[in-house]
Design an enzyme around this catalytic site. Structure first.
Site, PDB file in Angstrom:
ATOM      1  N   HIS A  74       0.773  -1.097  -0.076  1.00 34.23           N
ATOM      2  CA  HIS A  74      -0.134   0.211  -0.315  1.00 34.23           C
ATOM      3  C   HIS A  74       0.899   1.367  -0.189  1.00 34.23           C
ATOM      4  CE1 HIS A  74      -3.826  -2.368   0.857  1.00 34.23           C
ATOM      5  NE2 HIS A  74      -2.600  -2.912   1.991  1.00 34.23           N
ATOM      6  N   ASN A 147     -10.172  -2.394   2.400  1.00 34.52           N
ATOM      7  CA  ASN A 147     -10.051  -2.820   0.982  1.00 34.52           C
ATOM      8  C   ASN A 147     -11.879  -2.749  -0.035  1.00 34.52           C
ATOM      9  OD1 ASN A 147      -7.093  -3.491   1.342  1.00 34.52           O
ATOM     10  ND2 ASN A 147      -7.428  -5.710   1.056  1.00 34.52           N
ATOM     11  N   TYR A 361       0.419  -4.464  11.887  1.00 36.52           N
ATOM     12  CA  TYR A 361       0.739  -3.020  11.143  1.00 36.52           C
ATOM     13  C   TYR A 361       1.596  -2.112  12.685  1.00 36.52           C
ATOM     14  CZ  TYR A 361      -2.327  -3.609   7.918  1.00 36.52           C
ATOM     15  OH  TYR A 361      -3.008  -4.482   7.477  1.00 36.52           O
TER      16      TYR A 361
HETATM   17 FE1  HDE Z   1      -2.133  -4.919   5.519  1.00 36.70          FE
HETATM   18  N1  HDE Z   1      -0.344  -3.906   5.856  1.00 36.70           N
HETATM   19  N2  HDE Z   1      -1.880  -6.199   5.994  1.00 36.70           N
HETATM   20  N3  HDE Z   1      -3.813  -5.631   4.818  1.00 36.70           N
HETATM   21  N4  HDE Z   1      -3.505  -2.594   4.389  1.00 36.70           N
HETATM   22  C1  HDE Z   1      -0.367  -2.690   6.005  1.00 36.70           C
HETATM   23  O1  HDE Z   1       0.800  -1.655   7.383  1.00 36.70           O
HETATM   24  C2  HDE Z   1      -0.724  -7.018   6.415  1.00 36.70           C
HETATM   25  C3  HDE Z   1      -4.318  -6.904   4.940  1.00 36.70           C
HETATM   26  C4  HDE Z   1      -4.278  -2.931   4.740  1.00 36.70           C
HETATM   27  O2  HDE Z   1      -2.821   3.223   3.526  1.00 36.70           O
HETATM   28  C5  HDE Z   1       1.263  -2.384   6.265  1.00 36.70           C
HETATM   29  O3  HDE Z   1       1.284   0.417   7.669  1.00 36.70           O
HETATM   30  C6  HDE Z   1      -0.620  -8.070   7.302  1.00 36.70           C
HETATM   31  C7  HDE Z   1      -5.877  -7.319   5.015  1.00 36.70           C
HETATM   32  C8  HDE Z   1      -4.032  -1.440   3.583  1.00 36.70           C
HETATM   33  O4  HDE Z   1      -1.289   3.396   5.367  1.00 36.70           O
HETATM   34  C9  HDE Z   1       1.324  -4.055   7.191  1.00 36.70           C
HETATM   35  C10 HDE Z   1      -1.630  -8.842   6.439  1.00 36.70           C
HETATM   36  C11 HDE Z   1      -6.386  -5.719   4.457  1.00 36.70           C
HETATM   37  C12 HDE Z   1      -3.150  -0.600   4.765  1.00 36.70           C
HETATM   38  C13 HDE Z   1       0.342  -4.783   6.750  1.00 36.70           C
HETATM   39  C14 HDE Z   1      -2.286  -7.812   6.090  1.00 36.70           C
HETATM   40  C15 HDE Z   1      -5.440  -4.937   4.090  1.00 36.70           C
HETATM   41  C16 HDE Z   1      -2.415  -2.227   4.780  1.00 36.70           C
HETATM   42  C17 HDE Z   1       1.534  -2.101   5.659  1.00 36.70           C
HETATM   43  C18 HDE Z   1      -2.309 -10.216   6.834  1.00 36.70           C
HETATM   44  C19 HDE Z   1      -7.968  -5.210   4.171  1.00 36.70           C
HETATM   45  C20 HDE Z   1      -2.487   0.726   3.938  1.00 36.70           C
HETATM   46  C21 HDE Z   1       2.433  -0.161   5.869  1.00 36.70           C
HETATM   47  C22 HDE Z   1      -1.694 -10.444   8.389  1.00 36.70           C
HETATM   48  C23 HDE Z   1      -9.223  -5.903   5.227  1.00 36.70           C
HETATM   49  C24 HDE Z   1      -3.245   1.351   5.087  1.00 36.70           C
HETATM   50  C25 HDE Z   1       1.798  -0.552   7.036  1.00 36.70           C
HETATM   51  C26 HDE Z   1      -2.736   2.454   4.621  1.00 36.70           C
HETATM   52  C27 HDE Z   1      -1.338  -2.039   4.914  1.00 36.70           C
HETATM   53  C28 HDE Z   1       0.102  -6.202   7.419  1.00 36.70           C
HETATM   54  C29 HDE Z   1      -3.636  -7.712   5.601  1.00 36.70           C
HETATM   55  C30 HDE Z   1      -4.896  -3.663   4.200  1.00 36.70           C
HETATM   56  C31 HDE Z   1       3.226  -4.097   6.742  1.00 36.70           C
HETATM   57  C32 HDE Z   1       0.708  -8.813   8.012  1.00 36.70           C
HETATM   58  C33 HDE Z   1      -7.044  -8.822   5.192  1.00 36.70           C
HETATM   59  C34 HDE Z   1      -5.539  -0.687   3.410  1.00 36.70           C
HETATM   60  O5  HDE Z   1       1.739  -3.344   8.245  1.00 36.70           O
END
Ligand code: HDE
Length: 709
Positions: A74, A147, A361
């Site tokens: 993202h 999402n 996060y």
């Molecule tokens: Fe994320 N995800 N994600 N994700 N995600 C990040 O956090 C992660 C997941 C989503 O505009 C990171 O601050 C893991 C699902 C959005 O700043 C990180 C897993 C969904 C954004 C991270 C998921 C998301 C992130 C990278 C599986 C939808 C952007 C930077 C367990 C429900 C937020 C940050 C923004 C961002 C990890 C799965 C949505 C690396 C480990 C499911 C919208 O922490």
């Protein structure tokens, strides 16, 4: 632009940190006024630079550290401020202030993003879009980090690094950027059958939205709502855009990436600047705890959605985005979302993907923002008061007073003190658990095929065609036959004829079976038999809500309409059309053979928005060509205007012309299809408006595909 009428508590808080540089002298970071910022201090005009030059050192030092690590996923994002309002209290389900107090205007900051690409990558990549909402509530900050698709690729957080490593550019050559169409991604996807559902959503038009303002949002996981008696209900969160859900075609996406790779970012920014504030309604699917096991799928499995036909979405409020950030870095880049940020009245479930996110996060913000005090950065500051004993560390911005930073204490009278559940203290939901510690996956997560098939069955024919094209494109970019073959077998689990069509495009055959690589997908400890993907079931023939053919088609607000004009265009027809479109809040843009101004047949000057040299058809939703022989002749003398029309026709857009404007159609591919239902010659603007609201005339798709541009 600030809308003073809707200034929220968060806006007021942020204003304290805003610095206005207007009419101010340039200073150093210590406030020293500067008299030269162009030349370094030297030993003679042609001599070496002196170490003494603190002005040079400060300037270069700052520059050297201006970048922070981009988000691992993202990274590419755009954000806006706004507010959330509740229509009616849902206190029977949740005690959260945001869900019970209809008088509140809760400030929000929303960041949209693509997942795979780097910070500077194109907005139009085929990808999932992030839809992260930070609610600054009176009881603390709640982040709903969702999402634009209701399901996720994988079921367990443990697989997230594998998923992301597979979709990111390949590690040896860092190719391709912001694209899933490559071998490593399909190697992983084809070996991990649980990805199939989210994957078909990405292959559908949802993967290439027309606008960030025309996407749905989903919390994905099942969460809990807790009422004041402590009773829980399961809940899924939905955002429904007021403008409907619309997408571009793949051919447009590819071209927009070249013509304006900031297309979505600009679209969001411009709409807000124009006072056309994007709005979404918040909807809930509420499921009584007793019904947890009544579905054909597991509520804790994030690769499953609950069809709205089975549990309707209850609309409870709306979110309006009405202010662009003042500074991209300070706000959009530094905002830190944490799914672990919740408030009393909302709680988690045991969804194993959500559980992993609760760690990730907070952890990632440390390497991104450099200090665990990131919650003190203005955009991340709660509007609720913060009194914590977690204080020291890099970049503490506050000066906590007093002798103690521990609990319990008597030296500070026990402060900061604890709050009971009734006083608003957060209490985790007391779920009863009696289980063995085990590293495995529930067997109830093993149905990987029923829902992608339900999704596909629910699509309109034109959407199905787009899915087929997308699979063909993506797999066509892979080099390894065995990966493509595994994918074809997987697609056949969704639909045989879909797989056959894709195979034909690849020049391959759909295999009858593949060696099911289950122990790679699930893990050697799992009972392999339990985790075979199950045969697909049909528990619902179709879910019409999943199709974009059933979205809203009642507005043309903010649609970009290109008026193709040159000197001598007919002002009367032009004005009639312009007035009619602008009355519906569409945006009219004049495209001429040159920049500056054009003169109409009544000798009036009109400002040109873009010369044909600097713009492309794919950046517009519809085209209008007024009459006026001189003007039309000038358009005909530049072949790019014909290309402009041909492309709009190819992309199934509405085109209207008056009088001599018809000559432009005759010179283009439209000439042979003037009876098309979205082509208007000397017709009432109302008909044109209706067609634009329909977004596209997909009936034209077969013919349009053959238009060469
Ligand atoms: Fe994320 N995800 N994600 N994700 N995600 C990040 O956090 C992660 C997941 C989503 O505009 C990171 O601050 C893991 C699902 C959005 O700043 C990180 C897993 C969904 C954004 C991270 C998921 C998301 C992130 C990278 C599986 C939808 C952007 C930077 C367990 C429900 C937020 C940050 C923004 C961002 C990890 C799965 C949505 C690396 C480990 C499911 C919208 O922490």
């Amino acid at each position: 632009m600030k809308d003073k009428k809707t200034t929220t508590e968060k806006d007021k808080q942020l204003e304290q940190y805003e610095v206005d540089y207007k009419d101010k002298a340039l200073t150093t970071r210590q406030g020293l006024k500067v008299n030269d910022t162009n030349n370094s201090l030297k030993a003679g005009v042609r001599g070496a630079t002196l170490l003494e030059d603190f002005l040079l050192r400060e300037k270069i030092h700052n520059f050297d550290h201006e970048r922070i690590p981009e988000r691992i996923v993202h990274a590419r994002g755009s954000a806006a401020h706004g507010y959330f309002e509740l229509y009616e209290s849902i206190e029977e389900y949740s005690k959260a202030g945001i869900f019970t107090d209809t008088a509140r205007k809760t400030p929000v900051f929303v960041r949209f993003s693509t997942v795979a690409g780097s910070k500077g990558s194109t907005d139009l990549a085929r990808d999932v879009r992030g839809f992260a909402v930070k609610f600054y509530t009176e009881e603390g900050t709640w982040d709903l980090v969702g999402n634009n698709m209701p399901v996720f690729f994988i079921q367990d957080a443990m697989k997230f690094p594998d998923l992301v490593h597979s979709v990111k550019p390949e590690p040896n050559n860092e190719i391709p950027q912001a694209a899933s169409a490559h071998d490593t991604f399909y190697d992983f996807v084809s070996l991990t059958t649980e990805t199939l559902h989210n994957h078909i959503w990405v292959m559908s038009d949802r993967g290439i939205p027309r606008s960030l303002r025309m996407m749905e949002g989903f919390g994905i996981h099942t969460f809990r709502l807790i009422n004041k008696k402590g009773k829980a209900h399961f809940v899924k969160f939905h955002w429904k855009p007021k403008l409907g859900v619309h997408s571009v075609t793949w051919d447009e996406a590819v071209k927009i990436s070249g013509a304006d790779s900031d297309f979505h970012r600009r679209d969001l920014w411009d709409a807000i600047e124009a006072g056309q504030y994007p709005e979404w309604e918040l909807g809930l699917q509420i499921i009584p705890e007793e019904d947890e096991h009544k579905f054909d799928f597991d509520l804790l499995d994030p690769t499953k959605l609950i069809p709205e036909e089975m549990v309707p979405v209850k609309i409870i409020g709306k979110m309006v985005l009405n202010r662009n950030p003042e500074n991209f870095f300070a706000e959009t880049e530094q905002v830190a979302f944490l799914p672990g940020n919740i408030v009393p009245g909302i709680d988690f479930t045991n969804d194993p993907l959500l559980q992993g996110r609760l760690f990730s996060y907070r952890d990632t913000q440390l390497s991104r923002l450099g200090s665990h005090n990131f919650h003190q950065i203005p955009i991340n500051r709660p509007v609720a008061a913060v009194h914590t004993n977690q204080r020291d560390g890099h970049m503490q911005m506050e000066i906590p007073k007093g002798q103690t930073a521990y609990f319990p204490n008597s030296l500070s009278g026990g402060c900061p003190y604890l709050s009971t559940f009734e006083e608003g203290g957060f209490e985790s939901y007391q779920e009863r658990i009696d289980a063995n510690k085990i590293r495995s996956r529930s067997e109830s997560f093993s149905d990987h095929f029923s829902q992608p098939a339900l999704f596909y069955r629910s699509l309109a024919p034109w959407e199905k065609k787009h899915v087929m094209n997308a699979y063909s494109f993506e797999l066509g970019k892979c080099n390894h036959e065995h990966i493509k073959s595994r994918m074809l077998w997987l697609i056949a689990q969704i639909d045989d004829s879909l797989a056959k069509e894709v195979a034909d495009n690849l020049g391959m055959k759909v295999p009858d079976d593949i060696e099911r690589p289950i122990n790679q997908a699930i893990g050697a400890n799992a009972n392999v038999e339990d985790h075979q993907p199950k045969e697909k079931k049909i528990y619902l023939e179709e879910s019409p809500e999943l199709s974009q053919a059933n979205t809203k088609f009642d507005t043309i607000a903010t649609r970009q309409i290109a008026f193709l004009v040159a000197n001598g265009f007919n002002l009367k027809a032009f004005n009639t059309m312009k007035k009619a479109l602008e009355a519906e809040n569409a945006m009219v843009k004049l495209i001429a053979p040159f920049g500056g101004t054009v003169v109409c047949d009544e000798k009036k000057e009109h400002k040109v928005n873009a010369s044909i040299m600097t713009t492309e058809s794919v950046l517009f939703d519809a085209i209008y060509v007024p009459g006026g022989k001189k003007s039309v002749d000038a358009l005909l003398s530049k072949s790019k205007f014909i290309k402009f029309i041909n492309e709009a026709f190819k992309h199934c857009k509405a085109i209207a012309v008056d009088d001599e404007g018809e000559d432009v159609l005759d010179a283009s591919a439209v000439g042979e299809h003037k009876d098309d239902k979205a082509i208007f010659i000397n017709k009432n603007p109302k008909d044109f408006i209706k067609a634009i609201a329909q977004h596209r005339n997909w009936d034209r798709m077969e013919i349009a595909e053959d238009v060469a541009v």
